[in-house]
Design an enzyme around this catalytic site. Structure first.
Site, PDB file in Angstrom:
ATOM      1  N   ASP A   1       0.840  -1.181   0.000  1.00 17.43           N
ATOM      2  CA  ASP A   1       0.000   0.000   0.000  1.00 17.43           C
ATOM      3  C   ASP A   1       0.877   1.234   0.000  1.00 17.43           C
ATOM      4  OD1 ASP A   1      -2.864   1.099   0.539  1.00 17.43           O
ATOM      5  OD2 ASP A   1      -1.558   2.140   1.959  1.00 17.43           O
TER       6      ASP A   1
ATOM      7  N   ASN B   1      -3.261  13.085  -3.085  1.00 13.00           N
ATOM      8  CA  ASN B   1      -4.432  13.608  -3.788  1.00 13.00           C
ATOM      9  C   ASN B   1      -4.885  14.937  -3.214  1.00 13.00           C
ATOM     10  OD1 ASN B   1      -4.724  11.550  -5.686  1.00 13.00           O
ATOM     11  ND2 ASN B   1      -5.869  10.261  -4.250  1.00 13.00           N
TER      12      ASN B   1
ATOM     13  N   ASP C   1      -2.832   9.777 -10.031  1.00 16.03           N
ATOM     14  CA  ASP C   1      -2.825   8.739 -11.063  1.00 16.03           C
ATOM     15  C   ASP C   1      -1.408   8.489 -11.566  1.00 16.03           C
ATOM     16  OD1 ASP C   1      -5.533   8.552 -10.794  1.00 16.03           O
ATOM     17  OD2 ASP C   1      -6.043   9.698 -12.600  1.00 16.03           O
TER      18      ASP C   1
ATOM     19  N   GLU D   1      -4.900   2.584  -3.885  1.00 17.23           N
ATOM     20  CA  GLU D   1      -3.436   2.671  -3.833  1.00 17.23           C
ATOM     21  C   GLU D   1      -2.828   1.337  -3.399  1.00 17.23           C
ATOM     22  OE1 GLU D   1      -4.917   4.226   0.170  1.00 17.23           O
ATOM     23  OE2 GLU D   1      -5.560   4.090  -1.915  1.00 17.23           O
TER      24      GLU D   1
END
Length: 997
Positions: free
Chosen positions: A872, A880, A889, A915
């Protein structure tokens, strides 16, 4: 028990008042007293029923009651004339059918031909004949009553316009006070056997002699008070007034009896030398055998104001009151309750003692019924609640009493001489069955069975072979076998002491055995159970179940009694069943498939149809043949022989209605029904009022039925799709065990055919069909020739067309092959796209799940190592939030590329979601996987992300789990996810390995 009949009182008649206690000592020599023959039944012993507007009456004030020759009962009220067939009321009011000007009907009488005469409001005066209704012009005044005379004329009493006389030719004459009437209000009329006209007016009694019709004489020996009722009895005329009953004889007139001096008499009736009297506000009186009885609203009357009295052909007494229609009749059953002296209403056990008395065990104590009445036996010194469950007589006449909470008591010589309870050896104090034998007594309790000898108490329970410890019934056969009824079936104790349970597995799931009844005639022991009646053949032990399989209406039966006529009576929660011996034997032997039964309940004299069971004994046969039953509302008994008296009445039967295709059709002597009448429903009624619900019917449609069709208690017959023709419906009725109606109800009818059902139609149709066939054949031959030529031409044209079509199909097939190849290529591309993550180009969750399942199976099968890594991106949400989703992205793409670079060709790398990424490492242990993961972690940590976003640094957390051969690979995912969680928990940017499973 005639002595019981003489003093018993049904609980429905709650008040039984003896007016003027000294009446028996008063001499009746000064009056023509009703003959002192003892009536068959006391007023308080009649079974009561009542009907009001809730039951279909149009009004609760019943002015008059009568019965027509065809058997209908007719009731007059202020809202119409009502016809009663025992089940339903049909109301006839004013209108063209009856000719009545108003619905208010005051009186119903019979003329010399037996037709009904009806008078009422607005001077309505009509007659009901067999052919219909006849009416005369209204008199525009309330008519109180009507009396026919021998000359064919009618005397009419009015409310305020005096007396009218209508001659046979329809001419009328009026008499008022100007002609000598004491008052223009005339309440009552009587034309006696001598032709004298007696007039009861608002101011006394008047008389018109047959030879002097122009002169009215006042009877001065009768007080000038309202006279409401007149009745001829022998040579006397009884006069019911506002203040007492008087009588007139040739020798003079005077008060009929001192006890009736101030009674406001409104109605009179004499039947079987018994005088019935209705009063305006004091209920119903009856004078019989020198005894005056009274029934009021407290005793069950709907209202104390009596307006009419009538006795029908079945000897029921009908009473018209201001509160509805009331009936007194004999009923098969008589019920004794607490109101008659029982210790309580909830009766559990009844014993017919050898001395002729009846012992009744209730929830509130013990009672004994003797010739002297009902006495209560005090058990309070030994039983605080005095709740009695069972009763049994010992050989010396002593009575064993089973109680609910205080064990078993022995009553001898008027007192309790012994008590058995838990303290001295009983299994329980709840005693439901007791059976004295020569050397002791068997005591059935809620916890098992005890045998009490002179010096010991033994115990029998489930350990000794009982199917259940709850004991409800005991019976010892003459050969020494002891039958034990329990809550789990029946056990038999042999004389040698061995115990075995009967096999009830084939008896429709029967469990509870409530009672035993020996039947020596059939060498049977009847067992009443919760699934019906079981016949135990004493000779060979065979069991036969008689329950719903042979037509019994319900399952649970409590106690059976064989009466002196060898018929079987059985108590239940829903009434008392009666089975006839011949039918019972026929069903047992297989000669008949169904049991025919009679079911008795509240309408037959029982205060409650709920009989009680589960105690010994719940029913008993008395010395005089009466059968007694324990119920939830008193003890009920029936003398079986009385049923023959009820069955002796044969009810007349009438056809009441016909519905054709759902529409009612008026009944006529000869009915003609149109074509298409394919559903006929006939309704008929047996005009019996004692037991209308149990009247049996049979019908035969002559022209369709070969013989009578038994309808049971169903009073309708339906026929569908009858062919056209002439028919006659015959209907007969009977009470159970009684004869069938001699004068059957009949109706003839014809069903007309459609035109296509007539003979001429079929002849014409046959000729037309033959001609059509000839023409068709000739036309067909011509058509075949033309068709042959057309076919030859079509064949040539089709041959050319088919060749062209074949060429076209060949070209189309080539084109289709190319198209299929293209579609296959596109499908493969779509399939690949469906298995790849669109953003990172890695395998998606679906593809990874398939790979995981496949690799786990291969690892389990080949015993090869397999490791799963979940990783992760740390603090990805901040990426973000700080930058934007586009930067996020790009981060995901960068991480995906770095993971792929450091993984092997056989490894499967997938975007797990968001993620998170997953790496599946075949042939890899957890330790080897750690090295691979460490390279990936460092590569990502050192990655230059400036091209993506200035100042951006990335780290990842990883969880490693090695496959341990689990049957479900989801557990591997769970362990890897747990390791990932630990890595995050311990600071992120690290690798944690899950412990082996």
């Amino acid at each position: 028990m005639q002595w019981i009949t003489n003093w018993r009182r049904v609980a429905g008649c709650r008040t039984y008042l003896m007016l003027y206690p000294l009446l028996l000592a008063i001499s009746l020599s000064n009056s023509a007293v009703v003959a002192a023959a003892e009536p068959a039944i006391k007023l308080s012993n009649y079974f009561q029923e009542s009907w009001t507007t809730r039951d279909g009456l149009p009004h609760n004030t019943i002015n008059s009651i009568s019965q027509s020759d065809d058997g209908y009962l007719w009731v007059a009220s202020w809202e119409g004339l009502t016809r009663f067939n025992g089940r339903n009321f049909t109301v006839l009011g004013r209108g063209a059918e009856t000719g009545l000007p108003d619905s208010g009907v005051r009186a119903i009488k019979h003329d010399n031909n037996g037709d009904l005469l009806v008078v009422g409001s607005r001077g309505g005066f009509v007659r009901r004949e067999a052919s219909g209704w006849q009416h005369w012009p209204a008199l525009n005044v309330l008519l109180n009553t009507v009396e026919p005379d021998k000359q064919g004329g009618y005397w009419l009493a009015s409310e305020g316009q005096g007396l009218f006389y209508q001659h046979a030719d329809g001419q009328r004459k009026q008499f008022t006070v100007m002609d000598g009437l004491p008052s223009n209000v005339v309440h009552s009329l009587l034309v006696d056997t001598e032709g004298r006209v007696w007039i009861g007016s608002g101011r006394g009694l008047a008389l018109i002699e047959p030879d002097d019709t122009a002169r009215i004489k006042t009877v001065t020996t009768i007080p000038a008070i309202p006279v409401f009722a007149l009745l001829q009895h022998g040579n006397a005329v009884l006069v019911g007034t506002e203040r007492g009953l008087y009588q007139w004889q040739d020798s003079g007139a005077g008060l009929y009896h001192a006890a009736l001096a101030e009674q406001p008499i409104s109605a009179l009736m004499v039947r079987n030398d018994v005088l019935w009297l209705g009063t305006t506000d004091r209920g119903l009186l009856r004078l019989a055998a020198g005894e005056l009885e009274q029934l009021t609203i407290d005793g069950g009357l709907p209202n104390n104001r009596i307006l009419s009295l009538y006795q029908d052909r079945e000897n029921s007494v009908w009473v018209g009151t201001n509160g509805g229609l009331f009936r007194l009749r004999e009923a098969p059953f008589v019920t004794e309750t607490a109101e008659q002296g029982l210790a309580g209403d909830y009766v559990r056990a009844v014993l017919a003692h050898s001395d002729g008395s009846i012992w009744v065990g209730t929830s509130q104590g013990l009672s004994r019924i003797t010739q002297q009445g009902i006495e209560q036996l005090d058990l309070s010194a030994y039983s605080l609640g005095q709740s009695v469950l069972s009763l049994t007589e010992a050989a010396d006449g002593a009575v064993w009493i089973g109680t609910y909470t205080d064990g078993a008591l022995l009553w001898r010589n008027g007192k309790v001489q012994q008590q058995l309870q838990r303290d001295n050896g009983l299994l329980a104090n709840e005693v439901r069955a007791i059976l004295p034998v020569a050397d002791g007594v068997w005591v059935g309790t809620a916890q098992g069975l005890n045998f009490v000898a002179a010096d010991s108490i033994s115990v029998i329970g489930t350990e000794q072979g009982l199917p259940a410890p709850f004991i409800m019934a005991l019976y010892q056969h003459s050969d020494g076998r002891l039958f034990i009824g329990t809550g789990g079936g029946v056990a038999i104790r042999q004389p040698d002491g061995s115990i075995a349970a009967l096999d009830f597995s084939t008896l429709d799931g029967a469990e509870y055995a409530f009672g035993f009844t020996p039947d020596p005639q059939l060498d049977l022991l009847w067992m009443t159970t919760d699934r019906g009646l079981v016949a135990y053949h004493l000779s060979d032990g065979k069991l036969s179940m008689l329950g719903r399989n042979v037509g019994l209406p319900f399952d649970k039966l409590f106690q059976a009694v064989v009466d002196k006529q060898q018929h079987l009576w059985i108590s239940s929660n829903r009434g008392v069943l009666r089975l006839e011996r011949h039918n019972l034997t026929a069903v047992l032997t297989g000669a008949q498939p169904q049991l025919h039964y009679e079911l008795f309940g509240e309408s037959d004299g029982m205060q409650s149809a709920q009989a009680n069971g589960g105690s010994m004994a719940a029913a008993a046969l008395a010395q005089d043949g009466a059968v007694w039953f324990a119920t939830s509302k008193g003890v009920s008994w029936v003398q079986p022989g009385i049923l023959r008296r009820f069955a002796a009445n044969i009810p007349p039967v009438v056809i009441e209605a016909l519905r054709v295709n759902g529409a009612t059709v008026p009944l006529q002597h000869k009915l003609v029904l149109p074509a298409g009448a394919n559903r006929l429903e006939f309704a008929f009624a047996g005009l019996g009022f004692v037991m209308p619900q149990r009247i049996q019917y049979r019908s035969q449609l002559v022209g369709f039925d070969a013989d009578w069709v038994d309808r049971g208690s169903q009073n309708t017959a339906e026929y569908t799709n009858l062919p056209p023709g002439d028919y006659q419906l015959r209907v007969a009725a009977a009470y159970p065990q009684g004869g069938w109606t001699e004068q059957e109800a009949q109706i003839s009818f014809t069903i007309l055919p459609y035109y296509w059902q007539r003979a001429w139609f079929w002849s014409l149709l046959a000729a037309s069909v033959l001609l059509l066939l000839i023409l068709t054949a000739r036309w067909r031959l011509r058509q075949l020739k033309v068709r042959q030529q057309q076919l030859q031409q079509q064949v040539a044209e089709k041959t050319i067309a088919l060749q062209r079509q074949a060429d076209h199909l060949t070209a189309a097939d080539i084109e289709r092959s190319k198209l299929l190849e293209k579609l296959k290529t596109q499908a493969q591309e779509f399939e690949q796209q469906a298995r790849l993550d669109a953003l990172t180009g890695l395998a998606n969750r679906r593809a990874f799940d398939e790979a995981l399942a496949r690799e786990c199976a291969r690892s389990r099968r080949a015993k090869l190592p397999l490791t799963l890594v979940l990783l992760d991106i740390d603090h990805f949400k901040q990426v973000n939030d700080r930058y934007n989703h586009s930067v996020g992205d790009e981060v995901l793409k960068l991480v995906a590329d770095l993971i792929s670079v450091h993984c092997r060709e056989d490894d499967t790398v997938a975007r797990w979601g968001g993620e998170e990424f997953a790496v599946l490492l075949p042939n890899t242990t957890a330790l080897v996987a750690r090295d691979i993961c460490e390279r990936i972690r460092i590569a990502i940590m050192l990655a230059d992300c400036s091209a993506v976003a200035p100042g951006l640094n990335l780290t990842i957390s990883m969880g490693i789990a090695e496959f341990g051969g689990e049957a479900q690979h989801e557990k591997l995912l769970s362990r890897s996810d747990g390791a990932l969680y630990q890595a995050k928990k311990h600071g992120r940017n690290r690798i944690d390995i899950a412990l082996p499973a």
